[in-house]
Design an enzyme around this catalytic site. Structure first.
Site: not given
Ligand code: PLP
Length: 383
Positions: A50, A102, A174, A199
């Site tokens: 971990r 998001y 992000d 992604k």
């Molecule tokens: N940030 C963005 C721009 C996203 O599109 C997503 C998920 O679709 C996330 C964060 C969250 O990621 P995760 O689904 O890997 O937890």
């Protein structure tokens, strides 16, 4: 791997050389949870998985190299990464965030983190004056996405960082939609970069993961502490899958961006399409900024409005090459209705204010033949 090496070279080699014990060119997956100590407290660099794991460390070094960061930390998902960043804050702290963030990030801010004494204010991220005006004496963090999800707005990361740093506020970007291939937020002044590596980074719809990159030693040490203390870490196998995906990141993103550009142009001329959101189109309000801030391509996500809710439903039902599914950035093309799917957790009034309505379709363009993708859209959209 030297920092001067090109992006694609670092994607294949950074953090990973042939296995020193066997010469295997693909690094082994270290599944061990614990590590023999030579004496009490004298380890060979690892003690418990971990805390740190050789496969995860390779992934973290590779991601740090791609984002030109000094430190990389991998997490079990993008939201696990987001949670761990927010845990660096204290009760009473305030966060300004991009209003079309998001939906899952919004839900985390609104439904979870507010219970722990943090407060959040949504702001138009393309309006630097509004961001400056929104900073209060308790603001510690500005949370940005660029391009934004699902409207593909482009945020001037350098301008926001300048305003934030004047007021001692950190900026976390992000950068999931851009991927490290198209934008390097740290070079533009950001303190932290976050990815849902589920992604573009993974790229094959077979692993959920997240990452945070920074060149701030103090922030990195705090994150490392919380990564271990909270424990939202990825499995060694997931880390290995991500490294495998990263090797083709640039090839995939180039192909996806070029196809997305062709699709955006095609949609733009279609009578049943009311509006196309793609920063590669010259009429997109963020186009000039995107040309400056992104590396010559504009990403694999295109959103568009059709004329009615019914037309959107019919099109999504008829698509055959595009799969109706959430997520984005992978080799297979996906289509979705953000208002009912990825952004369902955003309150209806906020969606209405943003323009994320029942007629908005979001496409994630994969690596299939672009002619097949356009033919699929042609047969799906009403004539
Ligand atoms: N940030 C963005 C721009 C996203 O599109 C997503 C998920 O679709 C996330 C964060 C969250 O990621 P995760 O689904 O890997 O937890």
């Amino acid at each position: 791997m030297a920092r001067e090496a090109g992006f694609a070279t670092r994607a294949v080699h950074a953090g990973q050389g042939p296995d020193p014990h066997t010469g295997a060119v693909v690094p082994p997956i270290h599944l061990a949870t614990t590590y023999a100590q030579d004496e009490v407290g004298r380890t060979r660099g690892f003690e418990y998985s971990r805390t740190d794991n050789p496969t995860r460390r390779q992934l973290e070094e590779c991601l740090a190299s791609l984002e030109e960061a000094t430190h990389g930390l991998a997490f079990a998902s993008g939201l696990a990464a987001t949670t761990t960043v927010l845990l660096l804050l204290n009760p009473g702290d305030h966060v300004l965030f991009s209003e079309d963030v998001y939906g899952g990030s919004f839900r985390l801010f609104d439904k979870v983190m507010t219970r722990y004494g943090l407060s959040f204010t949504a702001v138009d991220p393309t309006d630097v004056g509004a961001i400056e005006a929104g900073i209060t004496p308790t603001t510690r963090l500005i949370w940005l996405e660029s391009p934004t999800n699902p409207l593909l707005r482009i945020v001037d990361i350098a301008a926001v960082c300048e305003v934030a740093h004047d007021r001692d506020v950190f900026v976390c970007v992000d950068s999931t939609f851009a991927s490290p291939c198209l934008t390097r937020p740290l070079g533009l002044g950001a303190d932290l970069v976050l990815h849902s590596s589920t992604k573009f980074i993974g790229g094959h719809s077979d692993v959920v993961g997240g990452a945070v990159l920074t060149s701030n030693d103090d922030v990195a040490a705090k994150l490392r502490f919380h990564q271990n203390a909270v424990g939202a870490v990825p499995s060694p196998f997931d880390c290995w899958l991500l490294m495998r995906g990263i090797k083709t990141l640039e090839l995939r993103v180039i192909r996806q961006s070029d196809s997305a550009m062709a699709i955006a142009r095609w949609l733009d001329l279609h009578k049943q399409v009311r509006h196309v959101y793609y920063p590669g189109l010259s009429e997109h309000p963020g186009h000039a900024l995107a040309r400056k801030q992104m590396s010559g391509r504009f990403g694999g996500v295109v959103s568009f409005d059709v004329h009615s809710r019914g037309a959107a439903q019919v099109a999504l039902r008829r698509l055959k090459v595009f799969t109706l599914a959430e997520s984005l950035g992978a080799v297979e093309s996906l289509a979705e209705l953000p208002a009912a799917m990825t952004h369902a957790s955003v309150p209806a009034e906020m969606r209405a204010h943003l323009g994320v309505g029942e007629t908005l379709i979001r496409l994630s363009v994969g690596v299939e033949d672009v002619d097949d993708l356009i033919a699929d859209l042609e047969q799906a959209l009403p004539h």
